[in-house]
Write a protein that holds these residues in place. Sequence first.
Motif, PDB file in Angstrom:
ATOM      1  N   UNK A   1       0.843  -1.197   0.000  1.00 43.04           N
ATOM      2  CA  UNK A   1       0.000   0.000   0.000  1.00 43.04           C
ATOM      3  C   UNK A   1       0.882   1.251   0.000  1.00 43.04           C
ATOM      4  N   UNK A   2       0.646   2.139  -0.952  1.00 41.07           N
ATOM      5  CA  UNK A   2       1.399   3.384  -1.035  1.00 41.07           C
ATOM      6  C   UNK A   2       2.751   3.273  -1.705  1.00 41.07           C
ATOM      7  N   UNK A   3       3.117   2.103  -2.212  1.00 42.88           N
ATOM      8  CA  UNK A   3       4.434   1.916  -2.833  1.00 42.88           C
ATOM      9  C   UNK A   3       4.568   2.683  -4.148  1.00 42.88           C
ATOM     10  N   UNK A   4       5.782   3.161  -4.388  1.00 40.10           N
ATOM     11  CA  UNK A   4       6.203   3.703  -5.675  1.00 40.10           C
ATOM     12  C   UNK A   4       7.589   3.133  -5.937  1.00 40.10           C
ATOM     13  N   UNK A   5       7.660   2.121  -6.792  1.00 38.95           N
ATOM     14  CA  UNK A   5       8.877   1.329  -6.951  1.00 38.95           C
ATOM     15  C   UNK A   5       9.512   1.546  -8.326  1.00 38.95           C
ATOM     16  N   UNK A   6      10.856   1.474  -8.345  1.00 38.48           N
ATOM     17  CA  UNK A   6      11.624   1.724  -9.557  1.00 38.48           C
ATOM     18  C   UNK A   6      12.310   0.442 -10.037  1.00 38.48           C
ATOM     19  N   UNK A   7      12.339   0.284 -11.367  1.00 39.24           N
ATOM     20  CA  UNK A   7      13.061  -0.790 -12.025  1.00 39.24           C
ATOM     21  C   UNK A   7      13.795  -0.169 -13.219  1.00 39.24           C
ATOM     22  N   UNK A   8      14.958  -0.702 -13.543  1.00 44.69           N
ATOM     23  CA  UNK A   8      15.816  -0.082 -14.558  1.00 44.69           C
ATOM     24  C   UNK A   8      15.811  -0.870 -15.865  1.00 44.69           C
ATOM     25  N   UNK A   9      15.892  -0.159 -16.987  1.00 39.43           N
ATOM     26  CA  UNK A   9      16.007  -0.795 -18.305  1.00 39.43           C
ATOM     27  C   UNK A   9      17.110  -0.101 -19.098  1.00 39.43           C
ATOM     28  N   UNK A  10      17.830  -0.866 -19.900  1.00 39.57           N
ATOM     29  CA  UNK A  10      18.801  -0.329 -20.849  1.00 39.57           C
ATOM     30  C   UNK A  10      18.243  -0.540 -22.254  1.00 39.57           C
ATOM     31  N   UNK A  11      17.935   0.560 -22.948  1.00 40.25           N
ATOM     32  CA  UNK A  11      17.285   0.482 -24.253  1.00 40.25           C
ATOM     33  C   UNK A  11      18.139   1.152 -25.323  1.00 40.25           C
ATOM     34  N   UNK A  12      18.072   0.605 -26.544  1.00 45.82           N
ATOM     35  CA  UNK A  12      18.781   1.240 -27.651  1.00 45.82           C
ATOM     36  C   UNK A  12      17.866   2.264 -28.319  1.00 45.82           C
ATOM     37  N   UNK A  13      18.333   2.847 -29.399  1.00 47.18           N
ATOM     38  CA  UNK A  13      17.581   3.918 -30.055  1.00 47.18           C
ATOM     39  C   UNK A  13      16.642   3.401 -31.136  1.00 47.18           C
ATOM     40  N   UNK A  14      16.517   2.072 -31.271  1.00 50.43           N
ATOM     41  CA  UNK A  14      15.723   1.516 -32.368  1.00 50.43           C
ATOM     42  C   UNK A  14      14.503   0.728 -31.905  1.00 50.43           C
ATOM     43  N   UNK A  15      14.414   0.411 -30.638  1.00 48.65           N
ATOM     44  CA  UNK A  15      13.344  -0.475 -30.175  1.00 48.65           C
ATOM     45  C   UNK A  15      12.275   0.283 -29.382  1.00 48.65           C
ATOM     46  N   UNK A  16      11.037  -0.109 -29.617  1.00 50.81           N
ATOM     47  CA  UNK A  16       9.925   0.363 -28.807  1.00 50.81           C
ATOM     48  C   UNK A  16       9.719  -0.640 -27.676  1.00 50.81           C
ATOM     49  N   UNK A  17       9.718  -0.168 -26.442  1.00 47.16           N
ATOM     50  CA  UNK A  17       9.640  -1.053 -25.282  1.00 47.16           C
ATOM     51  C   UNK A  17       8.316  -0.862 -24.552  1.00 47.16           C
ATOM     52  N   UNK A  18       7.711  -1.983 -24.164  1.00 46.68           N
ATOM     53  CA  UNK A  18       6.455  -1.983 -23.411  1.00 46.68           C
ATOM     54  C   UNK A  18       6.692  -2.663 -22.063  1.00 46.68           C
ATOM     55  N   UNK A  19       6.231  -2.041 -21.002  1.00 46.16           N
ATOM     56  CA  UNK A  19       6.319  -2.629 -19.664  1.00 46.16           C
ATOM     57  C   UNK A  19       4.906  -2.708 -19.090  1.00 46.16           C
ATOM     58  N   UNK A  20       4.503  -3.896 -18.680  1.00 44.04           N
ATOM     59  CA  UNK A  20       3.190  -4.072 -18.056  1.00 44.04           C
ATOM     60  C   UNK A  20       3.369  -4.593 -16.638  1.00 44.04           C
ATOM     61  N   UNK A  21       2.444  -4.217 -15.770  1.00 39.65           N
ATOM     62  CA  UNK A  21       2.437  -4.702 -14.392  1.00 39.65           C
ATOM     63  C   UNK A  21       1.035  -5.211 -14.083  1.00 39.65           C
ATOM     64  N   UNK A  22       0.933  -6.507 -13.804  1.00 41.56           N
ATOM     65  CA  UNK A  22      -0.341  -7.118 -13.429  1.00 41.56           C
ATOM     66  C   UNK A  22      -0.375  -7.279 -11.920  1.00 41.56           C
TER      67      UNK A  22
END
Length: 440
Positions: A69-90
């Motif tokens: 309850x009340x969490x705001x959590x961070x996760x890191x990604x390393x992305x190149x300049x050519x890819x579209x990235x999608x992140x989902x949280x269930x």
Amino acid sequence: MGRLRRGRATLAAGAAMCALMALPGQAAAAGTPSPYVFADRAVPVEGAKSSMGSAKLTPGSTYKSSLARGDKLYYQLQLDARETAYVSATAAPGLDAHVVYGDGVKVSLQDANGNNCNSQDARFGTSQSPRPITAWAVREVGPTGNRCKAAGTYYAVVERNTRPGSSTETWDTELRVVSEPGVAKGATTTPPESWNSAPPTPPGGERKERRGGTGFNDARALRTGVWGDRIEPGQTLFYRVPVDWGQQISASAELGSASGGQGDYVTSAFVMSLSNPVRARIDDADTAYDGKQRTTALEPLAPIAYENRYSPIDGVAGTRFAGWYYLSVHLNPQVARQFGGGPLDLTLRVNVDGSAKAGPSYVGTARPADQFSVTGQDKDAAARGETAAGDSGGDGGGSGSGNGDVMRVVAAGGIGAGTLLLAVLGVWTLIGRRRAAGQV
């Protein structure tokens, strides 16, 4: 003959012991449905309170985390300049969790300077009923927009929205990261202005049984047709449908009448949602329930096309790629209190219109591979009624992956963990007596 009997007894004991070991804590009680089945290979990961020191997520992978309850959590990604990235949280609250209208989860993607690339949220809404809900965000490359195109470090931020009166328990969450490659130059960026938006005629014919799964990972495959199932109050069932480029999906769901009970109608009792291959919600529909049969249907959707992503309409932008589209249906637990706790009949009418067309000219490979296409294996899986884990239930097959079917047999028979343990001990006692008799 004695060796054969001992072999069968040993196998029976082994199977019973395996079933006992497979019992999760929350499903040990007979008949208790699991709220969500996580991916078998989901990597445990802990979110950080700050961007510094946050765990790294890799496109093409699935992770299991949690959200207090009340969490705001961070996760890191390393992305190149050519890819579209999608992140989902269930987010998967417990079956007994108390949620209110504004409760939910939010996902944002930010660059290293704190610029917000994109954010979306998901809330329980008027049903106020605990069930798996999914929020997502995208870091998009292409001809539109200026932010978040450079290669480098990005952060997925997952937040839990709470309101007074909601449950304080921690929610399990499943994170999934998908990468879409860029396309060759010259691809159109003009979204469709019109399409056949007339309500489709629901398919008729014989109703065939297909048991739904409890999440994206064990969703039961369907194709065009009429499919039957049973749903318990408080349960959410998942199905998946392969939809190729140029095709159009439509679906409706009918909830059967109750055999007993009485009371006022339950608002938002029956909820149906449609999500695309990256688990982004495209559309949902719900209906009240008063003990009589009720039907709800999705709005007509645009045919699958790459350029749909440039539409300002969410329902159009979500139909941006081919692949597995996910249907989920949820029955409010309030139905049990008003009309009895037994399962109700469920009928799904699914239609995929149009011929498959060639997709865009991707430059590179998606992660996971074949994420944005429909293969011959996908069509075969839909014909056989397989789950995402490869379990082929066919018409009338059970849902779940791995030991899911064993669990359903145990639950249906009313066998708790203690009873099962006694059965195992009884089998081993029988083996011992037969061995002793053989020695004599």
